[in-house]
Design a protein around this motif. Structure first.
Motif, PDB file in Angstrom:
ATOM      1  N   PHE A   1       1.386  -0.069 -30.544  1.00 53.73           N
ATOM      2  CA  PHE A   1       0.498  -0.206 -29.393  1.00 53.73           C
ATOM      3  C   PHE A   1      -0.923  -0.478 -29.867  1.00 53.73           C
ATOM      4  O   PHE A   1      -1.416   0.168 -30.798  1.00 53.73           O
ATOM      5  CB  PHE A   1       0.545   1.066 -28.545  1.00 53.73           C
ATOM      6  CG  PHE A   1      -0.316   1.022 -27.318  1.00 53.73           C
ATOM      7  CD1 PHE A   1       0.036   0.240 -26.236  1.00 53.73           C
ATOM      8  CD2 PHE A   1      -1.484   1.763 -27.242  1.00 53.73           C
ATOM      9  CE1 PHE A   1      -0.755   0.196 -25.094  1.00 53.73           C
ATOM     10  CE2 PHE A   1      -2.284   1.732 -26.107  1.00 53.73           C
ATOM     11  CZ  PHE A   1      -1.919   0.938 -25.039  1.00 53.73           C
ATOM     12  N   ASP A   2      -1.597  -1.442 -29.219  1.00 51.39           N
ATOM     13  CA  ASP A   2      -2.937  -1.839 -29.659  1.00 51.39           C
ATOM     14  C   ASP A   2      -3.920  -1.886 -28.489  1.00 51.39           C
ATOM     15  O   ASP A   2      -4.837  -2.695 -28.482  1.00 51.39           O
ATOM     16  CB  ASP A   2      -2.878  -3.196 -30.365  1.00 51.39           C
ATOM     17  CG  ASP A   2      -4.096  -3.434 -31.250  1.00 51.39           C
ATOM     18  OD1 ASP A   2      -4.465  -2.519 -32.019  1.00 51.39           O
ATOM     19  OD2 ASP A   2      -4.681  -4.524 -31.158  1.00 51.39           O
ATOM     20  N   GLY A   3      -3.695  -1.019 -27.501  1.00 48.01           N
ATOM     21  CA  GLY A   3      -4.685  -0.854 -26.454  1.00 48.01           C
ATOM     22  C   GLY A   3      -4.425  -1.666 -25.202  1.00 48.01           C
ATOM     23  O   GLY A   3      -3.465  -2.422 -25.090  1.00 48.01           O
ATOM     24  N   ARG A   4      -5.335  -1.470 -24.247  1.00 48.96           N
ATOM     25  CA  ARG A   4      -5.307  -2.215 -22.991  1.00 48.96           C
ATOM     26  C   ARG A   4      -6.220  -3.420 -23.106  1.00 48.96           C
ATOM     27  O   ARG A   4      -7.347  -3.319 -23.592  1.00 48.96           O
ATOM     28  CB  ARG A   4      -5.802  -1.331 -21.843  1.00 48.96           C
ATOM     29  CG  ARG A   4      -4.953  -0.115 -21.540  1.00 48.96           C
ATOM     30  CD  ARG A   4      -3.774  -0.451 -20.682  1.00 48.96           C
ATOM     31  NE  ARG A   4      -4.150  -0.998 -19.380  1.00 48.96           N
ATOM     32  CZ  ARG A   4      -3.280  -1.540 -18.535  1.00 48.96           C
ATOM     33  NH1 ARG A   4      -2.009  -1.640 -18.870  1.00 48.96           N
ATOM     34  NH2 ARG A   4      -3.677  -2.004 -17.355  1.00 48.96           N
ATOM     35  N   ILE A   5      -5.723  -4.571 -22.654  1.00 47.27           N
ATOM     36  CA  ILE A   5      -6.550  -5.774 -22.686  1.00 47.27           C
ATOM     37  C   ILE A   5      -7.845  -5.552 -21.913  1.00 47.27           C
ATOM     38  O   ILE A   5      -8.928  -5.969 -22.330  1.00 47.27           O
ATOM     39  CB  ILE A   5      -5.776  -6.961 -22.082  1.00 47.27           C
ATOM     40  CG1 ILE A   5      -4.492  -7.253 -22.891  1.00 47.27           C
ATOM     41  CG2 ILE A   5      -6.659  -8.194 -22.008  1.00 47.27           C
ATOM     42  CD1 ILE A   5      -4.710  -7.742 -24.268  1.00 47.27           C
TER      43      ILE A   5
ATOM     44  N   GLY B   1      -0.702  -5.660 -19.009  1.00 43.12           N
ATOM     45  CA  GLY B   1      -2.086  -5.456 -19.411  1.00 43.12           C
ATOM     46  C   GLY B   1      -2.236  -4.765 -20.746  1.00 43.12           C
ATOM     47  O   GLY B   1      -3.350  -4.532 -21.216  1.00 43.12           O
ATOM     48  N   ASP B   2      -1.111  -4.441 -21.403  1.00 42.60           N
ATOM     49  CA  ASP B   2      -1.141  -3.776 -22.707  1.00 42.60           C
ATOM     50  C   ASP B   2      -1.049  -4.800 -23.829  1.00 42.60           C
ATOM     51  O   ASP B   2      -0.537  -5.907 -23.650  1.00 42.60           O
ATOM     52  CB  ASP B   2       0.017  -2.785 -22.837  1.00 42.60           C
ATOM     53  CG  ASP B   2      -0.215  -1.519 -22.023  1.00 42.60           C
ATOM     54  OD1 ASP B   2      -1.338  -1.336 -21.528  1.00 42.60           O
ATOM     55  OD2 ASP B   2       0.725  -0.723 -21.879  1.00 42.60           O
ATOM     56  N   ALA B   3      -1.530  -4.387 -24.997  1.00 45.09           N
ATOM     57  CA  ALA B   3      -1.486  -5.239 -26.176  1.00 45.09           C
ATOM     58  C   ALA B   3      -0.753  -4.524 -27.306  1.00 45.09           C
ATOM     59  O   ALA B   3      -0.787  -3.298 -27.405  1.00 45.09           O
ATOM     60  CB  ALA B   3      -2.900  -5.601 -26.636  1.00 45.09           C
ATOM     61  N   MET B   4      -0.087  -5.306 -28.155  1.00 43.16           N
ATOM     62  CA  MET B   4       0.640  -4.747 -29.294  1.00 43.16           C
ATOM     63  C   MET B   4       0.527  -5.678 -30.492  1.00 43.16           C
ATOM     64  O   MET B   4       0.194  -6.853 -30.359  1.00 43.16           O
ATOM     65  CB  MET B   4       2.117  -4.532 -28.950  1.00 43.16           C
ATOM     66  CG  MET B   4       2.350  -3.477 -27.911  1.00 43.16           C
ATOM     67  SD  MET B   4       4.089  -3.054 -27.775  1.00 43.16           S
ATOM     68  CE  MET B   4       4.045  -2.062 -26.293  1.00 43.16           C
TER      69      MET B   4
ATOM     70  N   CYS C   1      -0.781  -9.209 -29.470  1.00 46.53           N
ATOM     71  CA  CYS C   1      -0.008  -9.826 -28.391  1.00 46.53           C
ATOM     72  C   CYS C   1      -0.198  -9.105 -27.064  1.00 46.53           C
ATOM     73  O   CYS C   1      -0.039  -7.884 -26.983  1.00 46.53           O
ATOM     74  CB  CYS C   1       1.478  -9.817 -28.739  1.00 46.53           C
ATOM     75  SG  CYS C   1       1.900 -10.664 -30.288  1.00 46.53           S
ATOM     76  N   GLU C   2      -0.497  -9.869 -26.025  1.00 48.41           N
ATOM     77  CA  GLU C   2      -0.382  -9.341 -24.676  1.00 48.41           C
ATOM     78  C   GLU C   2       1.106  -9.215 -24.368  1.00 48.41           C
ATOM     79  O   GLU C   2       1.902 -10.096 -24.708  1.00 48.41           O
ATOM     80  CB  GLU C   2      -1.039 -10.276 -23.673  1.00 48.41           C
ATOM     81  CG  GLU C   2      -0.916  -9.789 -22.236  1.00 48.41           C
ATOM     82  CD  GLU C   2      -1.254 -10.848 -21.217  1.00 48.41           C
ATOM     83  OE1 GLU C   2      -0.821 -10.693 -20.059  1.00 48.41           O
ATOM     84  OE2 GLU C   2      -1.928 -11.841 -21.563  1.00 48.41           O
ATOM     85  N   VAL C   3       1.506  -8.100 -23.708  1.00 52.65           N
ATOM     86  CA  VAL C   3       2.919  -7.824 -23.479  1.00 52.65           C
ATOM     87  C   VAL C   3       3.254  -7.940 -21.990  1.00 52.65           C
ATOM     88  O   VAL C   3       2.592  -7.330 -21.151  1.00 52.65           O
ATOM     89  CB  VAL C   3       3.300  -6.415 -23.975  1.00 52.65           C
ATOM     90  CG1 VAL C   3       4.807  -6.192 -23.842  1.00 52.65           C
ATOM     91  CG2 VAL C   3       2.871  -6.216 -25.420  1.00 52.65           C
TER      92      VAL C   3
END
Length: 603
Positions: free
Chosen positions: A455-459, A438-441, A405-407
């Motif tokens: 947390f799953d990184g920066r898009i 701009g973060d993903a989770m 998911c983009e947050v």
């Protein structure tokens, strides 16, 4: 294992929209929020006047300022600032690192609505980083600047960008106003009337973003943002209100984590902040251990490398180990995931020492959110989980096919915008007013939202290989750091528009030297068959576990030159600017993908 019972369970609600987006919120209401940070200071000066608020090392002990003394000095300083014509449109540039005088000046400015602009002390002390300092000066146009020692900062103070700006120094030099002069106050100023004009929307800080993806911007930080965030954190962590917290902390105040999250947590809850001038760096960490031998905290904040060094030291020092854990409510890591072996090491040590495991946790947020938006406030067994939205926060999640998911977020702790940058401010929010992080989770467990998010990184860090395969670079970097620990201090994932994934490794030089690996060639890369062989072995073992083309690292090169802050490869927070590294070291990137280069290991 017995875990702490002093925590607030997660309680979130989910709203699914027709367009596929998800709104995630806390089901709990937000507690009353202070109007200004001055309310906290007045409260504790009245309720606990003799309790130490802030302290720094002085000789064999500490220079300590009580809550009552802090309030008196803050009011005197604020009156002196107003008498000099300072106000909402005349920011104060703070060029020095953490210190008691720095803290008093910041609180005095907040008390009467004068913005402060704390910048990384490295920008002043490193000649090559003066360009970053100049950028901040030209952006915010301060009327006054503070340094702790005019002689130490002489080179930076001589910059033409500071011409005409009044310099305040705790240890003054020629042309600088002594800090003690401001402490005398000014009886001509009606300080109570001035303080009454300050409200929740008054801008009290201009915090510079890291500049890891673009030129640094100045985040307008208000009293509302900081006060709401502390109410949110105390709602989630009941031990903050149960007894006054205490920390021994080094995290820099030019960054939102140390300067807003940790500093305000002590002030809001009547706690005590012992400034640790040590850092998790070889040769400097000894000072941290010395400080901990004098006083330990109820909370411990650090970055993963700091916790690794602390765990090693505690194993060798039984008395310090006992003191460290006896009052400890929480271990809080940030900056990156805490390696699982370090996590488990603290768990085991806490059980052996105290018979109970404190809350080991992290959160997620940004400079623009003051900072915390999500927090893992119930116990978990795994690192990397950032929890659930805090009270009053709405997280807008835009999932892809993998439920990554983009947050985007809203909340009372969200900034009004960037200083004098309306276009950048407009770009930062979507049509509903959610901040585009701009973060993903990802959800830890889709069937139980209260397990939180990971947390799953920066898009923006994701890229495609030439095969069309997407590479989630941020998560892969975390995995590779764990795989190559302790040889790699940091690394950059490569492979955009290439056929294969590679890594450019910044080595942990102390570990390499201990193992006899520190040999390099004439072209700027470490060249040691033993080191490259060990990296090859670990990457091959990872590939043998069934790694897909999106996670299989095929090439590696070890860099002899550390990341350069003056050249923009490293931010003041110590984070790598990946784009700058790849651009500045384009020749080494080309070598990484050249066949038969002896400095490169390939699978």
């Amino acid at each position: 294992m017995k875990r702490t019972s002093n925590f607030k369970p997660h309680n979130v609600t989910r709203e699914d929209r027709a367009d596929g987006t998800i709104l995630l919120r806390s089901a709990e209401p937000l507690s009353p929020v202070a109007n200004t940070t001055g309310e906290w200071l007045h409260r504790w000066a009245d309720e606990a006047p003799d309790r130490t608020f802030i302290a720094e090392r002085y000789g064999a002990g500490w220079r300590e300022e009580s809550y009552a003394a802090t309030l008196d000095k803050v009011r005197n300083l604020a009156a002196a600032l107003l008498a000099r014509g300072m106000g909402p449109d005349t920011p104060i540039l703070i060029m020095s690192g953490n210190g008691v005088d720095h803290g008093l000046l910041a609180l005095a400015a907040q008390y009467v609505g004068i913005p402060t602009v704390p910048v990384a002390e490295q920008y002043s002390l490193i000649h090559g980083a003066h360009g970053r300092l100049r950028h901040a000066i030209e952006l915010v146009r301060p009327r006054m600047a503070y340094v702790v020692d005019a002689a130490q900062y002489a080179e930076a103070l001589a910059l033409d960008a500071l011409e005409g700006i009044e310099i305040i120094a705790s240890r003054p030099g020629p042309g600088a106003t002594p800090f003690d002069e401001l402490l005398k106050g000014d009886n001509s100023v009606d300080i109570d009337a001035a303080h009454a004009q300050v409200g929740p929307d008054s801008v009290v800080k201009l915090l510079m973003t890291s500049g890891s993806t673009s030129s640094p911007k100045a985040v307008m930080t208000t009293h509302r943002m900081m006060c709401a965030n502390q109410a949110q954190l105390a709602d989630a962590m009941p031990f903050l209100r149960a007894r006054p917290p205490r920390i021994v902390d080094w995290l820099p105040w030019n960054h939102v984590f140390g300067g807003s999250h940790n500093f305000n947590m002590m002030l809001a809850n009547g706690g005590t902040f012992y400034i640790d001038e040590g850092k998790p760096v070889k040769g400097v960490f000894d000072r941290t251990l010395e400080n901990l031998s004098l006083v330990t905290g109820t909370l411990c904040f650090n970055v993963p490398v700091g916790f690794a060094m602390l765990l090693s030291a505690l194993r060798e020092d039984a008395p310090l180990r006992q003191r460290f854990f006896e009052d400890l409510d929480m271990i809080f890591y940030a900056g990156a995931s805490l390696p699982q072996d370090i996590w488990q090491g603290f768990e085991q040590m806490a059980m052996e020492t105290k018979g109970e495991i404190p809350l080991i946790t992290s959160s997620w947020g940004l400079t623009e959110t003051a900072p915390a938006m999500m927090l893992q406030h119930e116990p978990t067994e795994n690192s990397g989980v950032v929890g659930v939205p805090l009270n009053g926060v709405t997280a807008k999640l835009i999932p892809d096919d993998d439920m990554r998911c983009e947050v985007r977020v809203k909340g009372p702790n969200l900034m009004p915008g960037y200083f004098e940058a309306p276009e950048k401010t407009a770009e930062a929010f979507d049509e509903e007013g959610f901040f585009i992080t701009g973060d993903a989770m990802k959800f830890v467990d889709l069937d139980d939202l209260n397990k939180g998010m990971k947390f799953d990184g920066r898009i923006s860090e994701d890229f495609k290989l030439l095969t069309g395969t997407w590479v989630r670079a941020a998560q892969l970097r975390i995995d590779m750091l764990a795989l190559l620990s302790p040889l790699a201090a940091d690394l950059v994932i490569t492979g955009a528009d290439k056929n294969e994934i590679g890594v450019m490794i910044f080595p942990n030089t102390s570990e390499l030297e201990a193992e006899g690996f520190a040999l390099q060639d004439d072209n700027g890369a470490i060249l040691c068959p033993l080191l490259l062989g060990e990296i090859h072995r670990r990457l091959a073992a990872h590939a043998a576990t069934g790694a897909s083309s999106s996670t299989r690292v095929v090439r590696a090169i070890v860099l002899s030159e550390p990341a350069s802050m003056p050249d923009g490869e490293m931010t003041a927070k110590g984070n790598l600017n990946f784009r700058k590294v790849l651009t500045r070291r384009a020749d080494l990137l080309n070598r990484l993908y050249a066949d038969a280069d002896p400095a490169v290991t390939t699978l």
